[in-house]
Scaffold this active site. Structure first.
Site, PDB file in Angstrom:
ATOM      1  N   SER A   1      -0.036  14.637  10.975  1.00 28.86           N
ATOM      2  CA  SER A   1       0.816  15.805  11.259  1.00 28.86           C
ATOM      3  C   SER A   1       1.595  16.273  10.035  1.00 28.86           C
ATOM      4  O   SER A   1       1.682  17.471   9.776  1.00 28.86           O
ATOM      5  CB  SER A   1       1.762  15.479  12.413  1.00 28.86           C
ATOM      6  OG  SER A   1       2.546  14.337  12.113  1.00 28.86           O
TER       7      SER A   1
ATOM      8  N   LYS B   1      -3.217   1.267   9.610  1.00 26.40           N
ATOM      9  CA  LYS B   1      -2.275   2.341   9.920  1.00 26.40           C
ATOM     10  C   LYS B   1      -0.951   1.986   9.256  1.00 26.40           C
ATOM     11  O   LYS B   1      -0.365   0.942   9.542  1.00 26.40           O
ATOM     12  CB  LYS B   1      -2.106   2.470  11.426  1.00 26.40           C
ATOM     13  CG  LYS B   1      -1.029   3.484  11.805  1.00 26.40           C
ATOM     14  CD  LYS B   1      -1.004   3.732  13.295  1.00 26.40           C
ATOM     15  CE  LYS B   1       0.092   4.710  13.656  1.00 26.40           C
ATOM     16  NZ  LYS B   1       0.139   4.962  15.110  1.00 26.40           N
TER      17      LYS B   1
ATOM     18  N   LYS C   1       8.973   1.163  12.667  1.00 23.21           N
ATOM     19  CA  LYS C   1       7.716   0.542  13.086  1.00 23.21           C
ATOM     20  C   LYS C   1       7.180  -0.427  12.024  1.00 23.21           C
ATOM     21  O   LYS C   1       5.999  -0.769  12.023  1.00 23.21           O
ATOM     22  CB  LYS C   1       6.691   1.640  13.423  1.00 23.21           C
ATOM     23  CG  LYS C   1       7.143   2.546  14.595  1.00 23.21           C
ATOM     24  CD  LYS C   1       6.007   3.417  15.132  1.00 23.21           C
ATOM     25  CE  LYS C   1       6.445   4.169  16.392  1.00 23.21           C
ATOM     26  NZ  LYS C   1       5.327   4.937  17.014  1.00 23.21           N
TER      27      LYS C   1
ATOM     28  N   ARG D   1       5.889  12.986  16.081  1.00 16.07           N
ATOM     29  CA  ARG D   1       6.921  12.429  16.963  1.00 16.07           C
ATOM     30  C   ARG D   1       7.766  13.551  17.561  1.00 16.07           C
ATOM     31  O   ARG D   1       8.290  13.409  18.667  1.00 16.07           O
ATOM     32  CB  ARG D   1       7.755  11.394  16.207  1.00 16.07           C
ATOM     33  CG  ARG D   1       6.907  10.170  15.836  1.00 16.07           C
ATOM     34  CD  ARG D   1       7.665   9.147  15.008  1.00 16.07           C
ATOM     35  NE  ARG D   1       6.750   8.129  14.480  1.00 16.07           N
ATOM     36  CZ  ARG D   1       7.095   7.212  13.589  1.00 16.07           C
ATOM     37  NH1 ARG D   1       8.341   7.172  13.137  1.00 16.07           N
ATOM     38  NH2 ARG D   1       6.215   6.328  13.170  1.00 16.07           N
TER      39      ARG D   1
ATOM     40  N   LYS E   1      -5.145   5.680   8.151  1.00 12.38           N
ATOM     41  CA  LYS E   1      -4.141   6.698   8.442  1.00 12.38           C
ATOM     42  C   LYS E   1      -2.850   6.410   7.698  1.00 12.38           C
ATOM     43  O   LYS E   1      -2.433   5.259   7.685  1.00 12.38           O
ATOM     44  CB  LYS E   1      -3.914   6.634   9.951  1.00 12.38           C
ATOM     45  CG  LYS E   1      -2.866   7.516  10.489  1.00 12.38           C
ATOM     46  CD  LYS E   1      -2.746   7.232  11.955  1.00 12.38           C
ATOM     47  CE  LYS E   1      -1.712   8.161  12.530  1.00 12.38           C
ATOM     48  NZ  LYS E   1      -1.471   7.891  13.920  1.00 12.38           N
TER      49      LYS E   1
HETATM   50  C1  PBG Z   1       1.418   6.462  17.873  1.00 11.26           C
HETATM   51  C2  PBG Z   1       0.689   7.435  17.034  1.00 11.26           C
HETATM   52  C3  PBG Z   1       1.272   8.133  15.982  1.00 11.26           C
HETATM   53  C4  PBG Z   1       0.318   8.978  15.483  1.00 11.26           C
HETATM   54  C5  PBG Z   1      -0.855   8.805  16.220  1.00 11.26           C
HETATM   55  N1  PBG Z   1      -0.612   7.813  17.187  1.00 11.26           N
HETATM   56  C6  PBG Z   1       2.664   8.130  15.466  1.00 11.26           C
HETATM   57  C7  PBG Z   1       3.355   6.875  15.208  1.00 11.26           C
HETATM   58  O1  PBG Z   1       2.772   5.834  14.961  1.00 11.26           O
HETATM   59  O2  PBG Z   1       4.582   6.922  15.276  1.00 11.26           O
HETATM   60  C8  PBG Z   1       0.590   9.907  14.335  1.00 11.26           C
HETATM   61  C9  PBG Z   1      -0.312  11.044  14.163  1.00 11.26           C
HETATM   62  C10 PBG Z   1       0.182  12.108  13.279  1.00 11.26           C
HETATM   63  O3  PBG Z   1       1.224  12.030  12.616  1.00 11.26           O
HETATM   64  O4  PBG Z   1      -0.517  13.115  13.236  1.00 11.26           O
HETATM   65  N2  PBG Z   1       0.752   5.476  18.491  1.00 11.26           N
END
Ligand code: PBG
Length: 323
Positions: free
Chosen positions: A273, A194, A216, A204, A247
């Protein structure tokens, strides 16, 4: 010319016979946002077509997805700020929003797979996936919280828990905790590679979960790195992951391919997203055809090696594919 590649593209029948990759609703997971209330659908501005749903509406949309052949939903709870604290305690509440949503879904649509997200951020007043101390994200101290969260989700009836936190050693911690609690049949979908991506922005917004301070980058991966993904895959395999998730999706097709070549486990891709928002925004301007670009995006991830795809466009894609 004795070589004419165009002969293999001559008509739909020939093209269909030699098509290497396909998108099927059966490979799609629909990520959904759940909120408190009744009969509520609160649109998310940066994700046209997607809303935070109260549990009754969530069940209705999941039924629609399931009827169209989408077998799985991935749930994310949008909690009131008052329920968030530094330890994300609400994640353990057996009557918490997420747990109630899981129970209701499993009761109404028992055949649909319910995937739950394991990470502190929806529950954390700091907006980070792990515990924060003096600006540092603590690793080992976070593991028992994640394991507890996974068990609470399994108790509510989750079929698959999906740790998205990127702490080291969490697959091992979660597997042990699940087994100890008698949930040896609950699968773990590891968000394995990720990346610290700017494409998560709209998500978010949806959960109001952006980090209050910092970013992060000390736990999510550097977008510049590919070899590191192999290392994460090997560790998560050893620790007992059942599915390996990459991802974001489209900007990381090379990582999906690389992962496919380094593991025998099923590989998932998350069309995140921001990728969804880009398609919608361009379509709203009349610059792109949403339906075709959505299917082409999903097809690209399948071609790269993804067995399944998490996409906000799952219901759209399934309807398009049924036409
Ligand atoms: C957080 C999480 C995130 C997403 C899925 N789980 C966002 C992040 O890491 O800040 C993102 C999914 C998306 O953007 O569709 N644990």
């Amino acid at each position: 010319m004795n070589q004419r590649p165009r002969r293999n593209r001559l008509n739909p029948a020939i093209r269909g016979m030699i098509r290497e990759s396909q998108v099927n609703p059966a490979n799609l997971v629909w990520p959904a946002f759940v909120q408190e209330g009744k009969n509520l659908r609160s649109p998310i501005a940066s994700m046209p077509g997607i809303s935070r749903l109260s549990i009754d509406q969530l069940v209705a949309d999941c039924q629609r997805a399931f009827d169209l052949g989408v077998p799985a939903v991935a749930l994310f709870p949008a909690l009131d700020e008052s329920l968030k604290n530094s330890e994300g305690k609400e994640s353990l509440n057996p009557n918490g929003l997420l747990q109630r949503a899981v129970k209701e879904l499993k009761k109404t649509i028992p055949g649909m797979l319910v995937i739950t997200d394991v990470a502190l951020d929806p529950y954390s007043s700091d907006g980070h996936d792990g515990l924060v101390q003096d600006g540092k994200i603590l690793n080992d101290e976070t593991l028992p919280l994640l394991a507890g969260m996974a068990v609470a989700q399994a108790e509510a009836g989750a079929d698959v828990v999906a740790p998205s936190d990127m702490m080291d050693g969490r697959i091992d911690a979660i597997r042990w905790a699940l087994d100890e609690a008698g949930f040896e049949d609950v699968l773990i979908c590891s968000y394995c590679a990720k990346y610290a991506s700017a494409f998560y922005g709209p998500f978010r917004d949806a959960l109001d979960s952006a980090p209050k301070e910092g970013d992060k980058k000390t736990y999510q991966m550097d977008p510049a790195n590919a070899r590191e993904a192999i290392r994460e895959v090997m560790l998560d395999e050893e620790e007992g992951a059942d599915w390996i998730l990459i991802k974001p999706g489209l900007p990381y097709l090379d990582i999906i391919r690389l992962t496919r070549e380094h593991t025998a486990l099923p590989v998932a891709a998350y069309h995140v997203s921001g990728e969804y928002a880009m398609l919608k925004a361009a379509a709203e301007k009349g610059w792109l055809d949403y339906d075709s670009c959505l299917i082409e995006s999903l097809l690209s991830m399948r071609r790269a090696g993804a067995d399944m795809i998490f996409t906000y466009g799952a219901i759209d894609a399934a309807s398009i594919l049924h036409r």
